[in-house]
Design a protein around this motif. Sequence first.
Motif, short mmCIF file in Angstrom:
data_model
loop_
_atom_site.label_atom_id
_atom_site.label_comp_id
_atom_site.label_asym_id
_atom_site.label_seq_id
_atom_site.Cartn_x
_atom_site.Cartn_y
_atom_site.Cartn_z
N ALA A 70 0.83 -1.21 0.00
CA ALA A 70 0.00 0.00 0.00
C ALA A 70 0.86 1.25 0.00
CB ALA A 70 -0.91 -0.01 1.23
N TYR A 71 0.32 2.30 -0.61
CA TYR A 71 1.03 3.59 -0.60
C TYR A 71 0.03 4.74 -0.48
CZ TYR A 71 3.15 7.89 -2.09
OH TYR A 71 3.54 9.20 -2.12
N ASP A 72 0.37 5.71 0.36
CA ASP A 72 -0.37 6.98 0.43
C ASP A 72 0.65 8.05 0.78
OD1 ASP A 72 -3.49 8.01 0.93
OD2 ASP A 72 -1.96 9.20 1.97
N PRO A 73 0.53 9.26 0.20
CA PRO A 73 1.52 10.29 0.51
C PRO A 73 1.54 10.70 1.98
CG PRO A 73 -0.05 11.07 -1.17
CD PRO A 73 -0.40 9.65 -0.87
N VAL A 74 0.40 10.64 2.68
CA VAL A 74 0.42 11.09 4.09
C VAL A 74 -0.29 10.16 5.08
CG1 VAL A 74 0.68 13.56 3.56
CG2 VAL A 74 -1.61 12.61 3.76
N ALA A 75 -1.09 9.22 4.61
CA ALA A 75 -1.93 8.46 5.55
C ALA A 75 -1.35 7.10 5.94
CB ALA A 75 -3.33 8.27 4.95
N THR A 76 -0.11 6.82 5.50
CA THR A 76 0.46 5.49 5.74
C THR A 76 0.53 5.14 7.23
OG1 THR A 76 1.74 5.68 3.73
CG2 THR A 76 2.49 4.05 5.34
N GLU A 77 1.02 6.09 8.03
CA GLU A 77 1.21 5.75 9.46
C GLU A 77 -0.11 5.42 10.13
OE1 GLU A 77 4.01 4.79 10.56
OE2 GLU A 77 4.74 5.38 8.58
N ASN A 78 -1.17 6.17 9.78
CA ASN A 78 -2.48 5.86 10.37
C ASN A 78 -2.94 4.47 9.95
OD1 ASN A 78 -2.66 8.26 11.70
ND2 ASN A 78 -3.78 9.30 10.07
N MET A 79 -2.72 4.12 8.70
CA MET A 79 -3.16 2.81 8.23
C MET A 79 -2.30 1.70 8.83
SD MET A 79 -5.75 1.90 6.66
CE MET A 79 -6.59 2.18 5.15
N ARG A 80 -1.03 1.98 9.04
CA ARG A 80 -0.14 0.97 9.62
C ARG A 80 -0.64 0.55 11.01
NH1 ARG A 80 5.20 0.31 7.99
NH2 ARG A 80 5.48 2.49 7.42
N GLU A 81 -1.20 1.53 11.75
CA GLU A 81 -1.74 1.19 13.08
C GLU A 81 -2.89 0.20 12.95
OE1 GLU A 81 -2.79 4.55 15.52
OE2 GLU A 81 -0.82 5.46 15.13
N LYS A 82 -3.69 0.36 11.89
CA LYS A 82 -4.85 -0.50 11.71
C LYS A 82 -4.46 -1.85 11.10
CE LYS A 82 -9.55 -0.19 9.80
NZ LYS A 82 -10.31 -0.47 11.00
N TYR A 83 -3.58 -1.81 10.13
CA TYR A 83 -3.11 -3.05 9.47
C TYR A 83 -1.59 -3.09 9.54
CZ TYR A 83 -7.81 -3.19 7.44
OH TYR A 83 -9.16 -3.22 7.27
N PRO A 84 -1.03 -3.51 10.70
CA PRO A 84 0.43 -3.49 10.82
C PRO A 84 1.12 -4.53 9.94
CG PRO A 84 -0.61 -4.30 12.86
CD PRO A 84 -1.71 -3.93 11.94
N ASP A 85 0.36 -5.53 9.48
CA ASP A 85 1.03 -6.65 8.80
C ASP A 85 1.12 -6.52 7.28
OD1 ASP A 85 1.45 -7.78 11.22
OD2 ASP A 85 -0.46 -8.88 11.20
N ILE A 86 0.49 -5.49 6.69
CA ILE A 86 0.66 -5.38 5.25
C ILE A 86 1.89 -4.52 4.94
CG2 ILE A 86 -1.81 -5.77 4.78
CD1 ILE A 86 -2.18 -2.90 4.18
N GLU A 87 2.37 -4.64 3.71
CA GLU A 87 3.59 -3.90 3.34
C GLU A 87 3.23 -2.47 2.91
OE1 GLU A 87 5.91 -5.98 0.36
OE2 GLU A 87 6.98 -4.10 -0.14
N TYR A 88 4.03 -1.50 3.36
CA TYR A 88 3.79 -0.11 2.95
C TYR A 88 4.99 0.38 2.16
CZ TYR A 88 -0.11 -0.36 6.13
OH TYR A 88 -1.27 -0.74 6.74
N ALA A 89 4.72 0.96 1.01
CA ALA A 89 5.80 1.50 0.18
C ALA A 89 5.96 2.98 0.48
CB ALA A 89 5.46 1.28 -1.29
N ASP A 90 7.17 3.52 0.22
CA ASP A 90 7.35 4.95 0.49
C ASP A 90 7.17 5.81 -0.77
OD1 ASP A 90 9.59 4.28 -0.82
OD2 ASP A 90 11.00 4.69 0.83
#
Length: 434
Positions: free
Chosen positions: A358-378
């Motif tokens: 997943a990628y978002d310019p600003v909402a990644t950290e909020n989503m990481r709290e909800k779904y810590p196990d998926i991969e986040y791209a920068d």
Amino acid sequence: MNVSIVGSGYVGTTVAACLADLGHEVTTIDIDEDIVDAINDGEAPIHEPGLDELVAEHGGSRLRATTDYDAIRDTELTMLALPTPSNADGSIDLQYMEAGAASVGEALAAAADREEPHLVVTKSTVIPRTTDERLAPRIAEAGLERGTDFLVASNPEFQREGTAVADFLNPDKLVFGTDDPRATATLQALYLPLREAADGDVPVVETGIAEAEMIKYANNTFLASKVSLINDIGNVCKEFGVDAYEVAEAIGLDDRIGEQFLRSGVGWGGSCFPKDTDAIIAAAREQGYDPAVLSAAVALNDAQPERLLGLLDDHVDATGKRIAVLGLAFKPGTDDIRNTRAVPVIEGLQERGAEIVAYDPVATENMREKYPDIEYADAAAAALEGASGAVVVTDWDEFAALDDEFDAMADPVVVDGRRVIERRDGITYEGLTW
Ligand SMILES: NC(=O)C1=CN([C@@H]2O[C@H](COP(=O)(O)OP(=O)(O)OC[C@H]3O[C@@H](n4cnc5c(N)ncnc54)[C@H](O)[C@@H]3O)[C@@H](O)[C@H]2O)C=CC1
Ligand SMILES: O=C(O)[C@H]1O[C@H](OP(=O)(O)OP(=O)(O)OC[C@H]2O[C@@H](n3ccc(=O)[nH]c3=O)[C@H](O)[C@@H]2O)[C@H](O)[C@@H](O)[C@@H]1O
């Protein structure tokens, strides 16, 4: 005018900072000490364009914050800008409003004689008759008499996240719901500087309290339903291979329809449309009426993410495949993920056994709290690299500029839920409604 605002969140802080800028003395009361300290230090506790400057200029002087309800005694008017979340069944949860109203009553009761009754204004979004039947009695519990010691009014707020300051300072309308001319006069005085500073004429709707409360729900549910309607029409367009955006542009030229809120796609989210639609449906059902169109608007909204994934299924079996999710915020310009359509999209991909990046310019950290196990791209490019499919959930401008980045996909299937990406050679492109 001396004003107090109970609840210093998105609405309370924005309204307080703007009213201070217009020349009022404003105190916000919040139970969160970090918010109180930030405001007194001249720092905005939330991110909204233009708010930092206003809080920096007025914080600690004309704009103050405290955890002490006694501060309202020195003011003529108190706004309640407290949360009105949903219960599990979708109905409105009034616990914060009732607690706030009771605290206001206690603080007012402890004060000596006052010449004029104190005006308590419901700023939060509440079901019709809440101010009269649920809040005024809680204020009065402290031994106060409505009409003599205090008055109540409803003054709903129509600002949007991301443009809250600009929306508050230049509203399409002001709504004053009152049952007493003294309350109307106080609200007129409060907003006079705003009306004088606004870019054009600001219509004022003077109405009853329950009408004002209902206007807010009608406003939000009309807009949510408008988006659901264009999504419904868009789904029909897709069946015929017709571009729903060309259709929307044409119908928007009809003044009776209007050009705004005709962007079809994966649906509406955010902190208010879903909660307010659910709350008014639940309240209407409690009265014995089932609002068919509003219920259909919700059902259609709930179904759009699965339609998006159905288009992906037409081209890729996502099981075990790397799938990029572009955009996580409920709309561009915010890191807010409350009720974002990205949640059902992510859950649908998880059900399919996809490997999500997943990628978002600003909402990644909020989503990481909800779904810590998926991969986040920068970066979007990193999310696309090696992916067998990409779904677009938020209409961030930067996605429109993606081009060569698609070449790095293992299988360049792009399913666009917001019409930000142009069809181009080299990718298999599906628009949700075009
Ligand atoms: N967020 C938005 O853009 C809009 C929200 N609204 C409505 O405005 C209301 C408030 O929403 P937001 O500002 O988004 O909520 P929020 O959650 O951002 O802020 C509420 C604030 O109230 C404080 N609080 C809770 N209990 C308290 C108590 N007993 N005493 C003092 N402070 C207390 C919280 O600490 C928080 O800072 C809701 O009814 C919402 O539907 C209306 C228009 C726009
Ligand atoms: O009560 C509230 O809190 C606020 O709710 C909304 O404001 P907001 O949720 O900040 O955002 P909007 O810009 O209205 O967007 C809501 C959702 O609708 C979606 N949308 C909007 C417009 C459109 O054409 N298509 C569409 O899918 C957006 O992507 C987003 O998910 C209302 O627009 C405000 O007037 C109201 O004050």
